[in-house]
Structures are given as structure tokens and as C-alpha cells.
Design a protein around this motif. Structure first.
Motif, PDB file in Angstrom:
ATOM      1  N   ILE A  79     -19.212   7.951 -25.772  1.00 45.07           N
ATOM      2  CA  ILE A  79     -19.702   7.056 -24.722  1.00 45.07           C
ATOM      3  C   ILE A  79     -18.634   6.033 -24.370  1.00 45.07           C
ATOM      4  N   THR A  80     -18.008   5.473 -25.392  1.00 46.03           N
ATOM      5  CA  THR A  80     -16.963   4.476 -25.152  1.00 46.03           C
ATOM      6  C   THR A  80     -15.758   5.094 -24.452  1.00 46.03           C
ATOM      7  N   ALA A  81     -15.337   6.279 -24.912  1.00 46.64           N
ATOM      8  CA  ALA A  81     -14.186   6.943 -24.302  1.00 46.64           C
ATOM      9  C   ALA A  81     -14.468   7.318 -22.847  1.00 46.64           C
TER      10      ALA A  81
ATOM     11  N   LEU B 141     -14.774  -1.925 -24.053  1.00 47.50           N
ATOM     12  CA  LEU B 141     -15.111  -2.878 -25.111  1.00 47.50           C
ATOM     13  C   LEU B 141     -16.546  -3.365 -24.977  1.00 47.50           C
ATOM     14  N   THR B 142     -16.972  -3.665 -23.756  1.00 48.66           N
ATOM     15  CA  THR B 142     -18.332  -4.170 -23.546  1.00 48.66           C
ATOM     16  C   THR B 142     -19.372  -3.100 -23.830  1.00 48.66           C
TER      17      THR B 142
ATOM     18  N   GLY C  18     -19.000  -0.408 -25.626  1.00 45.92           N
ATOM     19  CA  GLY C  18     -18.958  -0.090 -27.053  1.00 45.92           C
ATOM     20  C   GLY C  18     -19.706  -1.114 -27.888  1.00 45.92           C
ATOM     21  N   ALA C  19     -19.593  -2.396 -27.517  1.00 43.45           N
ATOM     22  CA  ALA C  19     -20.277  -3.448 -28.268  1.00 43.45           C
ATOM     23  C   ALA C  19     -21.791  -3.329 -28.141  1.00 43.45           C
ATOM     24  N   VAL C  20     -22.274  -3.057 -26.931  1.00 44.96           N
ATOM     25  CA  VAL C  20     -23.723  -2.939 -26.733  1.00 44.96           C
ATOM     26  C   VAL C  20     -24.254  -1.661 -27.381  1.00 44.96           C
ATOM     27  N   VAL C  21     -23.522  -0.570 -27.238  1.00 48.39           N
ATOM     28  CA  VAL C  21     -23.953   0.693 -27.844  1.00 48.39           C
ATOM     29  C   VAL C  21     -24.036   0.560 -29.364  1.00 48.39           C
ATOM     30  N   ALA C  22     -23.146  -0.229 -29.947  1.00 50.36           N
ATOM     31  CA  ALA C  22     -23.124  -0.383 -31.397  1.00 50.36           C
ATOM     32  C   ALA C  22     -24.383  -1.059 -31.934  1.00 50.36           C
TER      33      ALA C  22
END
Length: 350
Positions: free
Chosen positions: A139-141, A196-197, A199-203
Motif C-alpha cells: 500500500i505504501t509503495a 509517509l502519511t 504508511g503512518a495511518v495504515v500502520a
């Protein structure tokens, strides 16, 4: 890439205004399918966050800066239709309150920065997600690549509009080369911020990310030889509400800090469009902004002499106004969906 008044002629601006209005109407209907009680509050926050991060111009080349456009970020977090609305709300607030982006060019800016970036980025994102492994890293990539491509796509769209209705006589090849070249670099910055954003929310809450729906797998149990969906634990809704509240507050505080404090350290160099316009002479007929006398014009509070304080206050006000305006729109959309659900239930029970 906010297009000011005077770059594009009146007929072309009028056509893009019609296109923008049609896209917003379609997006309002689409957002009713994308938003629910969990994600509707997040949409208003996304708009405010995009406003805040757009104040953070970053250097990309000698004498040139760039800033987030936000279409990819909004589309991936809250859905493409809601994403168009998020960026449109930001552009409207910027144009009316801060004299950023011409009011007669509002249709051009919505078409370019809201529609093109959202459609292109989400199409690329969904295509990548289908072929990549089902994981948060994917998702991040995919977010990175989609955001990176959305910015030069917007540059191509502007070049096309300028080719149709530019008010100055500049060779379109020169405009295209300059616009696409610098916005490829800006796209890298857009990609980093978006990845970055997301990835942070998905985490922390992948269930709230529209683009991470493929990661959600319902637990299934075998009952009497058949697979059925397992009921969610009773405590989960309470925990989820608490977590959503924490995420919303954290996001709002982050937006306020970025707009109210960090923005003071942003690059003062002209952004990609401004630099190309000055270098190539396509800004010769730039008109005075209708909101030039606004108390918040140019992201400063009128009659506040301290530059740091003036810019910080303007940023905080902008975040506050945007989150209220965005939340109002998405609350109304959510209420409309709830009304449709009730009507459908009543019809089905007759």
C-alpha cells in the motif's frame, strides 16, 4: 501549481468551470458510497492536513520550490470521489481567503489539481495494488508511485489547457518541457509526503484507509459444515471509536503545528508554475486577485507586523476554517447516505 487569473482565457476557464462543477456533482454522489460513520470525520481532517502541508514549499531545483498537491493522498485515504471534494474545498478556501489561485481560474485549478491528480493517482494505485502482494508495504509503495505520477500528470493537463486557451504567445513545446521537467522533481516530494502519511495511518488504523480495503479480511467460522462471517467482538466498537478520536486529534494537532509553526521555514522560492511562468513569459497578463484585500491574503494576517506571528496565525486560521468547511460538507454527505439507507430499508419492508 495554483493558476492565477489571466493565464487562461475566459472561454477556456468557463469550460473548465463546467467540468469542475460536473465532477463535484458526481463526486458528491460517489462520496455517499465511500463515507460512513467511521470515515466521514477523517475526510474533513484530510482536507485540513492538505491545506497545512501545501504551505510547506520545499526546494526542488535552483530557485524553484514545490508543494503537495494532495490528490493522491486524499484519494487513497478516503476514496477518489471524496478526494476530489477534499482538494476542491482546500482550493476554494485558498482562493477566497488567501488570494492563492485566481477566482476566475477556480475551474482550471479544480480540474487540474483536484480531478486530474485524483483520477490518475487512484487509477495507478489500484492497478499496482492488484499485482503487488497484499501487505501494508505494498500500500505504501503503491502510494509513492501513484503520487509521483500524479504531479507531472497535472503539469501535462495545465500545458494542454494553456495550449487551448493561453493568453500569451509562447511556444507550447517550451511550456511543456519546462512544466513537466520541474514537476517530475516536485512529484518526488509529493510521493515522499504521501507515502509517509499513508504508511503512518495504515500502520495504526488500516480499516480507515480506503485504499487498504483489500487488507481487511473477515474472520470466517465453519458452522454445520458452512463458512459464515464471525461476529465482531462487542468491545471492538468502543475501542475503535477511541482510536478514531485519538487519530483525529493527533492529525488536527499535527496540521496546526505544520501550518502555524513549521510553515515559517518553508522555501520562499517560487513554485514550479510560478517559475516557469516568469521564465517563459506566460504571466504577462496576470490579473489582480479579487481577494487581494482579504485580511489573510498571501497567508498573513493583515496589520500583524511580525512575519512569523502573521504567517502562523494565518496558517492556524486556514486549518480551522478548512476542517470546519470540509467536515460540514462530509457530514451533510453522510447524513444524505443515512437518509437513503433508511428509505431503502423502508421500501424493502413494504
Amino acid at each position: 501549481m495554483h493558476v492565477p487569473d489571466g493565464f487562461i482565457n475566459a472561454p477556456t476557464s468557463a469550460v473548465t468551470a463546467v467540468v469542475a462543477a460536473g465532477a463535484i456533482a458526481v463526486s458528491l454522489r460517489g462520496a455517499r458510497r465511500e463515507l460512513d460513520d467511521r470515515t466521514a470525520p477523517l475526510a474533513g481532517l484530510v482536507a485540513a492536513f492538505i491545506f497545512a502541508v501545501q504551505m510547506l514549499n520545499f526546494p526542488v531545483a535552483a530557485g524553484t520550490s514545490g508543494h503537495l498537491l494532495g490528490g493522491a493522498l486524499a484519494a487513497i485515504l478516503v476514496g477518489p470521489c471524496t478526494g476530489v471534494l477534499c482538494v476542491s474545498v482546500v482550493l476554494l478556501m485558498q482562493g477566497i481567503l488567501f488570494a492563492d489561485g485566481g477566482l476566475t481560474a477556480l475551474g482550471v485549478n479544480i480540474t487540474d489539481m483536484a480531478i486530474v491528480t485524483t483520477v490518475v493517482s487512484y487509477a495507478v494505485f489500484r492497478g499496482l495494488v492488484k499485482v503487488l502482494p497484499r501487505s501494508r508495504r505494498s500500500i505504501t509503495a503503491a502510494s509513492f508511485v501513484a503520487a509521483a505520477l500524479s504531479v507531472p500528470a497535472a503539469a501535462v493537463a495545465f500545458t494542454f489547457l494553456y495550449w487551448i486557451g493561453g493568453t500569451t504567445d509562447v511556444a507550447i513545446g517550451k511550456v511543456a518541457t519546462a512544466m513537466i521537467g520541474v514537476h517530475v522533481l516536485i512529484g518526488i516530494g509529493e510521493a515522499v509526503i504521501t507515502a509517509l502519511t499513508v504508511g503512518a495511518v495504515v500502520a495504526v488504523r488500516p480499516d480507515l484507509v480506503h485504499g487498504a480495503r483489500d487488507l481487511r479480511q473477515k474472520l470466517r467460522l465453519r458452522v454445520h459444515g458452512e463458512l459464515v462471517d464471525a461476529p465482531a467482538p462487542e468491545a471492538a466498537p468502543v475501542a475503535a471509536r477511541t482510536s478514531r478520536r485519538t487519530l483525529w486529534v493527533t492529525g488536527l494537532v499535527t496540521s496546526l503545528v505544520l501550518a502555524g509553526f513549521v510553515s515559517f521555514y518553508a522555501s520562499s522560492n517560487p513554485d514550479g508554475l510560478e517559475k516557469v511562468a516568469a521564465d517563459k513569459g506566460i504571466d504577462k497578463k496576470t490579473g489582480q486577485h479579487a481577494s487581494a484585500d482579504s485580511p489573510l491574503a498571501d497567508y498573513g494576517v493583515k496589520d500583524v507586523s511580525d512575519a512569523r506571528l502573521s504567517g502562523g496565525l494565518a496558517g492556524v486560521i486556514g486549518v480551522g476554517v478548512t476542517v470546519v468547511a470540509g467536515s460540514t460538507v462530509f457530514w451533510a454527505v453522510r447524513r444524505r447516505r443515512a437518509g437513503d439507507d433508511v428509505s431503502a430499508t423502508a421500501t424493502g419492508s413494504v
